[in-house]
Design a protein around this motif. Structure first.
Motif, PDB file in Angstrom:
ATOM      1  N   MET A 173      -3.020  10.372 -14.781  1.00  0.00           N
ATOM      2  CA  MET A 173      -3.823   9.267 -15.089  1.00  0.00           C
ATOM      3  C   MET A 173      -3.042   8.186 -14.138  1.00  0.00           C
ATOM      4  SD  MET A 173      -4.849   9.465 -18.999  1.00  0.00           S
ATOM      5  CE  MET A 173      -5.474   7.923 -18.981  1.00  0.00           C
ATOM      6  N   ILE A 174      -1.713   8.283 -14.617  1.00  0.00           N
ATOM      7  CA  ILE A 174      -0.908   7.074 -13.625  1.00  0.00           C
ATOM      8  C   ILE A 174      -0.969   7.333 -12.184  1.00  0.00           C
ATOM      9  CG2 ILE A 174       1.559   6.400 -13.404  1.00  0.00           C
ATOM     10  CD1 ILE A 174       2.448   7.269 -16.098  1.00  0.00           C
ATOM     11  N   VAL A 211       0.823  -1.198  -0.167  1.00  0.00           N
ATOM     12  CA  VAL A 211       0.097  -0.093   0.029  1.00  0.00           C
ATOM     13  C   VAL A 211       1.005   1.302  -0.043  1.00  0.00           C
ATOM     14  CG1 VAL A 211      -1.856   1.164   1.284  1.00  0.00           C
ATOM     15  CG2 VAL A 211      -1.897  -1.227   1.223  1.00  0.00           C
ATOM     16  N   LEU A 212       1.853   1.139   0.960  1.00  0.00           N
ATOM     17  CA  LEU A 212       2.621   2.582   0.953  1.00  0.00           C
ATOM     18  C   LEU A 212       3.562   2.663  -0.557  1.00  0.00           C
ATOM     19  CD1 LEU A 212       4.362   1.751   4.399  1.00  0.00           C
ATOM     20  CD2 LEU A 212       2.999   3.743   3.780  1.00  0.00           C
ATOM     21  N   GLY A 213       4.034   1.387  -1.041  1.00  0.00           N
ATOM     22  CA  GLY A 213       4.736   1.673  -2.435  1.00  0.00           C
ATOM     23  C   GLY A 213       3.957   2.391  -3.398  1.00  0.00           C
ATOM     24  N   TRP A 214       2.932   1.705  -3.660  1.00  0.00           N
ATOM     25  CA  TRP A 214       1.805   2.207  -4.580  1.00  0.00           C
ATOM     26  C   TRP A 214       1.075   3.558  -4.246  1.00  0.00           C
ATOM     27  CZ3 TRP A 214      -1.760  -2.774  -5.325  1.00  0.00           C
ATOM     28  CH2 TRP A 214      -0.463  -3.778  -6.043  1.00  0.00           C
ATOM     29  N   GLY A 215       0.988   3.826  -2.926  1.00  0.00           N
ATOM     30  CA  GLY A 215       0.358   5.122  -2.692  1.00  0.00           C
ATOM     31  C   GLY A 215       1.386   6.294  -2.877  1.00  0.00           C
ATOM     32  N   GLY A 216       2.830   5.992  -2.384  1.00  0.00           N
ATOM     33  CA  GLY A 216       3.848   6.804  -2.370  1.00  0.00           C
ATOM     34  C   GLY A 216       4.120   7.247  -3.765  1.00  0.00           C
ATOM     35  N   LEU A 217       4.314   6.085  -4.571  1.00  0.00           N
ATOM     36  CA  LEU A 217       4.362   6.369  -6.168  1.00  0.00           C
ATOM     37  C   LEU A 217       3.216   7.186  -6.762  1.00  0.00           C
ATOM     38  CD1 LEU A 217       6.477   5.972  -7.985  1.00  0.00           C
ATOM     39  CD2 LEU A 217       5.277   3.812  -8.776  1.00  0.00           C
ATOM     40  N   ALA A 218       2.076   6.975  -6.065  1.00  0.00           N
ATOM     41  CA  ALA A 218       0.738   7.817  -6.721  1.00  0.00           C
ATOM     42  C   ALA A 218       1.061   9.351  -6.355  1.00  0.00           C
ATOM     43  CB  ALA A 218      -0.525   7.310  -6.273  1.00  0.00           C
ATOM     44  N   LEU A 219       1.457   9.580  -5.237  1.00  0.00           N
ATOM     45  CA  LEU A 219       1.794  10.978  -4.628  1.00  0.00           C
ATOM     46  C   LEU A 219       2.891  11.552  -5.714  1.00  0.00           C
ATOM     47  CD1 LEU A 219       1.323  10.627  -0.728  1.00  0.00           C
ATOM     48  CD2 LEU A 219      -0.015  11.904  -2.774  1.00  0.00           C
ATOM     49  N   ALA A 220       4.043  10.851  -5.991  1.00  0.00           N
ATOM     50  CA  ALA A 220       4.995  11.169  -6.678  1.00  0.00           C
ATOM     51  C   ALA A 220       4.622  11.691  -8.072  1.00  0.00           C
ATOM     52  CB  ALA A 220       6.380  10.319  -6.761  1.00  0.00           C
ATOM     53  N   TRP A 221       3.854  10.695  -8.821  1.00  0.00           N
ATOM     54  CA  TRP A 221       3.442  10.965 -10.180  1.00  0.00           C
ATOM     55  C   TRP A 221       2.409  12.332 -10.038  1.00  0.00           C
ATOM     56  CZ3 TRP A 221       4.717   9.790 -14.917  1.00  0.00           C
ATOM     57  CH2 TRP A 221       5.793   8.628 -14.927  1.00  0.00           C
ATOM     58  N   HIS A 222       1.716  12.327  -9.021  1.00  0.00           N
ATOM     59  CA  HIS A 222       0.918  13.575  -9.038  1.00  0.00           C
ATOM     60  C   HIS A 222       1.639  14.911  -9.064  1.00  0.00           C
ATOM     61  CE1 HIS A 222      -2.398  16.305  -7.592  1.00  0.00           C
ATOM     62  NE2 HIS A 222      -1.681  16.826  -6.764  1.00  0.00           N
ATOM     63  N   GLN A 223       2.863  14.701  -8.034  1.00  0.00           N
ATOM     64  CA  GLN A 223       3.739  16.026  -8.268  1.00  0.00           C
ATOM     65  C   GLN A 223       4.085  16.302  -9.747  1.00  0.00           C
ATOM     66  OE1 GLN A 223       4.721  18.052  -5.792  1.00  0.00           O
ATOM     67  NE2 GLN A 223       4.449  16.883  -3.805  1.00  0.00           N
ATOM     68  N   ALA A 224       4.268  15.217 -10.347  1.00  0.00           N
ATOM     69  CA  ALA A 224       4.996  15.324 -11.770  1.00  0.00           C
ATOM     70  C   ALA A 224       4.178  15.920 -12.714  1.00  0.00           C
ATOM     71  CB  ALA A 224       5.462  13.807 -12.146  1.00  0.00           C
ATOM     72  N   THR A 225       2.720  15.856 -12.630  1.00  0.00           N
ATOM     73  CA  THR A 225       1.692  16.413 -13.438  1.00  0.00           C
ATOM     74  C   THR A 225       2.048  17.619 -14.163  1.00  0.00           C
ATOM     75  OG1 THR A 225       0.042  15.364 -12.116  1.00  0.00           O
ATOM     76  CG2 THR A 225      -0.487  16.964 -13.783  1.00  0.00           C
ATOM     77  N   ALA A 226       2.719  18.494 -13.218  1.00  0.00           N
ATOM     78  CA  ALA A 226       3.186  20.044 -13.713  1.00  0.00           C
ATOM     79  C   ALA A 226       4.097  19.903 -14.715  1.00  0.00           C
ATOM     80  CB  ALA A 226       3.354  21.022 -12.683  1.00  0.00           C
ATOM     81  N   LEU A 227       4.821  18.909 -14.792  1.00  0.00           N
ATOM     82  CA  LEU A 227       6.104  18.694 -15.727  1.00  0.00           C
ATOM     83  C   LEU A 227       5.623  17.909 -16.744  1.00  0.00           C
ATOM     84  CD1 LEU A 227       9.251  18.236 -13.825  1.00  0.00           C
ATOM     85  CD2 LEU A 227       8.613  20.220 -15.322  1.00  0.00           C
ATOM     86  N   LEU A 228       4.621  16.890 -16.385  1.00  0.00           N
ATOM     87  CA  LEU A 228       4.565  15.694 -17.357  1.00  0.00           C
ATOM     88  C   LEU A 228       3.206  15.634 -18.151  1.00  0.00           C
ATOM     89  CD1 LEU A 228       6.514  12.956 -15.783  1.00  0.00           C
ATOM     90  CD2 LEU A 228       7.343  14.336 -17.589  1.00  0.00           C
TER      91      LEU A 228
END
Length: 331
Positions: free
Chosen positions: A43-44, A20-37
């Motif tokens: 969606m990821i 849960v931590l791995g998927w949830g933490g990565l979800a937050l990281a990809w959310h941060q990347a929305t401004a760049l990517l």
């Protein structure tokens, strides 16, 4: 199916909440990347976050069944620092729900508060047991000083992920400070243990990556608290140091048979990628943006590998079996 699944519940240790931590933490990281990517990153993030929510629900249900059918094994797990993964998983999911889904409501506040209180209770329990185990005629119990103790610290520094937006600023600051304090305490104890007794057994080497989580997740917590960029850069520098130090043991840890303990790599690397991305956006530094994208790619590849290896282990029966659990409790 039911008969074959029932014995496996016996070995469903709290370490499984690292998924849960791995998927949830990565979800937050990809959310941060929305401004760049852009939209693909969003969606990821959504896909990973909902997967983490589903995993938390399934694990909570299975843990309840395990408590009914294998209470003695469940009680044995309560004595282990990995117990802190359970409320920590709740807090990361609350962070995703608030930051990404916009779930700023009384129900989420209750869910977050339950996780925060459970995390505080787990921290008190872990360090109370550590204090008890050290108070013997034979001297300190250095064998009990492992990176698993960092989980209690890391769980507290993620409290601000959702707590600030939900209106619990003071509580978030207080618990973040508890996590920061115990990160320093455990770090000193662990350094003494390694100096006096040598490195961890190879089967426990993945746990070294847990040292990355407190400064990396702590930096993200500071961002929610409105800390200046210099404080975030300091946390990022400490996290980077432990990332490099942990990867020095990457080859021998990958030579060991896969266990759920390998998920110790997931959340720390995801949090580091998220903090790197946050700093890249704050500073608008081109080199930092490139580094953040590479860190996000690395975390995604490793968590993808962990997911596939876990699916394979469940299929062939090498996970949820006595040997992996023994490894988890060897700490």
């Amino acid at each position: 199916m039911a008969r074959s699944a029932h014995p496996r519940l016996k070995f469903l240790a709290p370490g499984w909440f690292a998924v849960v931590l791995g998927w949830g933490g990565l979800a937050l990281a990809w959310h941060q990347a929305t401004a760049l990517l852009g939209e693909p990153a969003a969606m990821i993030s959504q896909a990973l976050g909902w997967a983490a929510i589903g995993a938390l629900g399934l694990l909570a249900l299975l843990t309840g069944l395990r408590l009914q059918r294998h209470a003695s094994d469940w009680l044995a797990d309560v004595r282990h620092p990995v117990l802190a993964l359970v409320p920590m998983a709740m807090l990361v999911i609350a962070g995703f729900a608030v930051q990404v889904l916009g779930a700023n409501n009384v129900w989420m506040a209750g869910f977050w508060m339950f996780g925060a209180l459970a995390q505080l209770a787990a921290t008190v329990w872990v360090f109370h047991r550590l204090r008890q185990s050290a108070a013997t005629d034979k001297g300190p119990n250095w064998a009990g000083i492992t990176p698993a103790l960092f989980l209690a610290a890391a769980g507290n520094v993620v409290v601000p992920f959702a707590g600030v937006a939900l209106g619990f600023q003071i509580w978030s600051v207080a618990q973040w400070t508890i996590g920061a304090l115990f990160f320093v305490v455990v770090l000193v104890l662990f350094m003494v243990r390694v100096t006096a007794f040598g490195m961890l057994p190879r089967k426990l080497l993945p746990m070294l990556f847990i040292t990355v989580a407190p400064p990396a997740a702590g930096g993200l917590g500071l961002a929610q608290l409105g800390a200046p960029v210099e404080a975030l850069e300091g946390a990022w520098g400490i996290a980077l140091f432990f990332v490099i130090l942990s990867f020095l043991s990457f080859k021998p840890m990958m030579q060991e048979a896969f266990t759920i303990g390998h998920w110790a790599l997931s959340f720390p690397l995801a949090a580091f990628a998220g903090l790197s991305m946050h700093l890249a956006l704050m500073t608008q530094n081109g080199a930092m943006q490139t580094f953040a994208i590479l860190a996000l790619a690395l975390a995604s590849v490793i968590i993808g590998w962990l997911t596939l290896a876990t699916a394979r282990g469940l299929r062939d029966g090498s996970l949820l079996a006595p040997e992996p659990v023994a490894l988890i409790h060897a700490a």
